[in-house]
Design a protein around this motif. Structure first.
Motif, PDB file in Angstrom:
ATOM      1  N   PHE B  34      -7.529  39.028  13.006  1.00 16.19           N
ATOM      2  CA  PHE B  34      -8.918  38.835  12.595  1.00 16.19           C
ATOM      3  C   PHE B  34      -9.494  37.596  13.288  1.00 16.19           C
ATOM      4  O   PHE B  34      -8.784  36.640  13.575  1.00 16.19           O
ATOM      5  N   TYR B  36     -12.787  34.932  12.482  1.00 14.80           N
ATOM      6  CA  TYR B  36     -13.837  34.499  11.571  1.00 14.80           C
ATOM      7  C   TYR B  36     -14.601  33.347  12.221  1.00 14.80           C
ATOM      8  O   TYR B  36     -14.050  32.598  13.028  1.00 14.80           O
ATOM      9  N   GLN B  38     -17.222  29.988  11.270  1.00 18.53           N
ATOM     10  CA  GLN B  38     -17.684  29.104  10.196  1.00 18.53           C
ATOM     11  C   GLN B  38     -18.800  28.213  10.719  1.00 18.53           C
ATOM     12  O   GLN B  38     -18.583  27.396  11.611  1.00 18.53           O
ATOM     13  N   LEU B  44     -16.708  31.091   5.637  1.00 16.04           N
ATOM     14  CA  LEU B  44     -16.237  31.833   6.807  1.00 16.04           C
ATOM     15  C   LEU B  44     -16.838  33.231   6.804  1.00 16.04           C
ATOM     16  O   LEU B  44     -16.901  33.903   5.771  1.00 16.04           O
ATOM     17  N   PHE B  46     -16.696  37.058   8.669  1.00 16.10           N
ATOM     18  CA  PHE B  46     -15.882  37.973   9.450  1.00 16.10           C
ATOM     19  C   PHE B  46     -16.610  38.376  10.726  1.00 16.10           C
ATOM     20  O   PHE B  46     -17.808  38.698  10.693  1.00 16.10           O
ATOM     21  N   LYS B  49     -11.851  42.658  13.835  1.00 15.95           N
ATOM     22  CA  LYS B  49     -10.428  42.768  13.515  1.00 15.95           C
ATOM     23  C   LYS B  49      -9.774  43.810  14.399  1.00 15.95           C
ATOM     24  O   LYS B  49     -10.428  44.740  14.896  1.00 15.95           O
ATOM     25  N   PHE B  90     -12.098  30.725  13.778  1.00 16.40           N
ATOM     26  CA  PHE B  90     -10.730  30.817  13.280  1.00 16.40           C
ATOM     27  C   PHE B  90     -10.145  32.191  13.565  1.00 16.40           C
ATOM     28  O   PHE B  90     -10.776  33.211  13.293  1.00 16.40           O
TER      29      PHE B  90
END
Lengths: 114, 115
Positions: B34, B36, B38, B44, B46, B49, B90
């Protein structure tokens, strides 16, 4: 629809006090996660609920940390005898089911222990 | 042990140029991967994926990522960066074999797109 909400957004407490952090997941989401994020780090897994039960609490750092989700919706993370090292942002996330589903995160609660 | 590495703390790119944010992982079985993003004072969000199937996955805001099993990598890419892409990114992994459903996050990469 409404996203994941967390209250309070900020919490300042004195060393040794007890705190409760609340998470309200997206309606209908059965999986709920708690993470801790320290400055300059990624989210660190604490605990995962599937419904009302804690399916995996292996990330809780010690027995001062506890979390509940009594009705399978709202969850509360409880920290006893807080220490300065507990200061961090506590994140909650939910997903409709576990496994390969993406998680939806709340804005976090910033906990500061003085 | 499961882990994620994001080798770059900071990536700077000029607006309009392609961007890459690197991620490598380690799992015992096969990974769920995944990305993410921020933004300041936000949760966070999405982006995309990889579960199975095509190695190139496309996500939100024009981002894509390529799963490379031999290199155990899942780099995030975008053909043309926007100033609004500046944020903290992330990478996260979950091992398909993990019954505990734990997700492991990298330490994050701060992306700055320069106008």
């Amino acid at each position: 629809g409404a996203g994941v909400s967390q209250t309070p957004s900020n919490k300042v407490t004195e060393k040794g006090k007890y705190v409760e952090l609340r998470c309200d997941p997206i309606s209908g989401h059965t999986a709920l996660y708690w993470y801790r994020q320290s400055l300059g780090q990624g989210p660190e897994f604490l605990i995962y609920f599937q419904g009302t039960g804690a399916a995996d609490d292996s990330g809780l750092p010690n027995d001062r940390f506890f979390a509940v989700r009594p009705e399978g919706s709202v969850s509360t993370l409880k920290i006893q005898r807080t220490e300065r090292g507990d200061s961090a942002v506590y994140l909650c996330a939910s997903s409709d089911i576990a496994g390969a589903r993406e998680q939806y995160f709340g804005p976090g609660t910033r906990l500061t222990v003085t | 042990a499961q882990s994620v590495a994001q080798p770059e703390d900071q990536v700077n790119v000029a607006e309009g140029n392609p961007l890459t944010v690197k991620c490598t992982y380690s799992v015992s079985g096969n990974p769920y991967l995944f990305w993410y993003v921020q933004y300041p004072n936000r949760g966070l969000q999405f982006l995309l994926k990889y579960i199975t199937g095509d190695n190139l996955v496309k996500g939100s805001y024009g981002f894509e990522a390529e799963f490379n099993k031999s290199q155990t990598s899942f780099h995030l890419k975008k053909p043309s960066a926007l100033v609004s892409d500046s944020a903290l990114y992330f990478c996260a992994v979950r091992d398909m074999l993990d019954t505990g459903n734990q997700f492991y996050f990298g330490t994050g990469t701060s992306l700055t797109v320069i106008p």
